[in-house]
Design an enzyme around this catalytic site. Structure first.
Site, short mmCIF file in Angstrom:
data_model
loop_
_atom_site.label_atom_id
_atom_site.label_comp_id
_atom_site.label_asym_id
_atom_site.label_seq_id
_atom_site.Cartn_x
_atom_site.Cartn_y
_atom_site.Cartn_z
N HIS A 1 -4.43 -15.57 -13.38
CA HIS A 1 -5.71 -15.38 -13.44
C HIS A 1 -6.35 -14.86 -14.77
O HIS A 1 -7.18 -15.35 -15.29
CB HIS A 1 -5.99 -14.14 -12.30
CG HIS A 1 -5.66 -14.69 -10.78
ND1 HIS A 1 -6.14 -15.65 -10.13
CD2 HIS A 1 -4.68 -14.07 -10.14
CE1 HIS A 1 -5.80 -15.90 -8.91
NE2 HIS A 1 -4.71 -14.91 -8.86
N ASP A 2 -5.85 -13.60 -15.06
CA ASP A 2 -6.57 -12.70 -16.22
C ASP A 2 -6.22 -13.44 -17.62
O ASP A 2 -7.22 -13.68 -18.32
CB ASP A 2 -5.87 -11.40 -16.32
CG ASP A 2 -6.66 -10.53 -15.08
OD1 ASP A 2 -6.02 -9.40 -14.81
OD2 ASP A 2 -7.29 -11.03 -14.32
#
Ligand code: RIB
Ligand code: CA
Length: 317
Positions: A245-246
């Site tokens: 995600h990040d």
């Protein structure tokens, strides 16, 4: 490997984070990109409590060899709602219960929102803000400093989704943690790129790929080991891997259309719903359009190129 001196115009970056295992990988990539001039890191309560996200951010910056980058403490809780952590994914300490040496960098006393504003002023409108946790710090900075929107070139968030939810059937975790803060950010007028679940759920790294990554060097091994706690949780819930995600939000300012694809959209955040609280409502799949286009919503990612970039960058440690 390119080095920072040979790059004409580096991109000034501010990184707001709630480390967090995928935050840690994102930070490793952040500091491996010579085109990025990281002005500061700020911690926010999210995956775990603020004291832990702040300590993790400090220790990660030192671990990645960048004690020159100041780390600031931000909000201990969302603007209005009760805090909610994700220790079931990130472990009690936020790093999959792996430990790092304690940083001996000076402890910054200035609050994150003041430090972010000062960095934005100094960068004279060129600062790119990458925010990969709840948006509480960013909302507080925007509320305190009326001139901040004009001083930010872009806000890149990991958060939201046009179609998916991972904190509820309607909402993604970072937005769900503090929808009011997210609403402030989406209404700020700053160009926003939304690295949401529509794209990030296409980035799942398998256990074997994580193990291969872990063989690169001790830094990559730490990231692989820290991922094991969340990997077990994902596998127990039918997903055999870890979504990056990040890391996608950190790669966007440099790689953009080379790796990602998306569409301009109107995005509004639900802050009143009982079932839909934290939903990022987009007009991508509606013939009824919002009267504004305030975000570029990422929808596709070339997973092979993404993993290639992650490997190339981690090899630099
Ligand atoms: O939904 C995923 C997001 O929530 C990531 O930023 C992860 O670190 C958690 O904060
Ligand atoms: Ca995060």
């Amino acid at each position: 490997m390119t080095n920072a001196d040979s790059i004409e115009k580096r991109i000034p970056i501010w990184f707001d984070t709630d480390p967090g295992v995928d935050d840690a990988m994102a930070m490793a990539l952040l500091f491996a990109i010579p085109e990025y001039d990281v002005k500061g890191v700020s911690a926010v309560a999210g995956n775990v409590e603020l004291d832990k996200t702040f300590e993790n951010a400090r220790n990660l910056v030192a671990f990645f060899g960048r004690k020159d980058v100041p780390v600031y403490k931000g909000a201990a809780r969302p603007l209005f709602r009760e805090p909610r952590t994700a220790t079931f994914v990130h472990g009690e300490n936020g790093l999959g219960n792996m430990t790092l040496p304690a940083s001996d960098a000076p402890v910054e006393k200035k609050p994150a929102w003041d430090a972010l504003y000062e960095a934005a002023k100094a960068a004279e409108g060129e600062l790119v803000l990458v925010a990969v946790g709840p948006l509480t710090n960013v909302a507080l900075a925007l509320s305190k400093y009326g001139s901040l929107p004009k001083l930010l070139k872009e806000i890149v968030i990991m958060g939201g989704s046009a179609k998916w939810g991972n904190a509820s059937p309607a909402a993604e975790a970072n937005i769900f943690c503090d929808a009011e803060a997210a609403s402030t950010v989406f209404q700020s007028g700053v160009p926003i790129t939304m690295c949401g679940l529509d794209m990030t759920l296409q980035t799942t790294m398998s256990p074997a790929e994580l193990d291969r990554m872990g063989q690169l060097n001790p830094t990559a091994k730490f990231l692989r080991d820290a991922a094991q706690h969340g990997l077990a949780y994902s596998q127990a819930h039918g997903v055999d891997g870890m979504a990056l995600h990040d890391p996608t939000a950190v790669l966007w300012p440099l790689y953009r259309g080379d790796i990602f694809a998306g569409e301009e959209a109107g995005v509004a955040v639900e802050t009143k719903g009982t079932i839909t609280y934290g939903k990022t409502v987009t007009d991508l799949y509606s013939d009824k359009q919002f009267p504004f286009k305030n975000a570029f919503v990422l929808l596709e990612v070339d997973k092979e190129k993404l993993f290639e970039a992650v490997t190339d960058l981690l090899k630099r440690y």
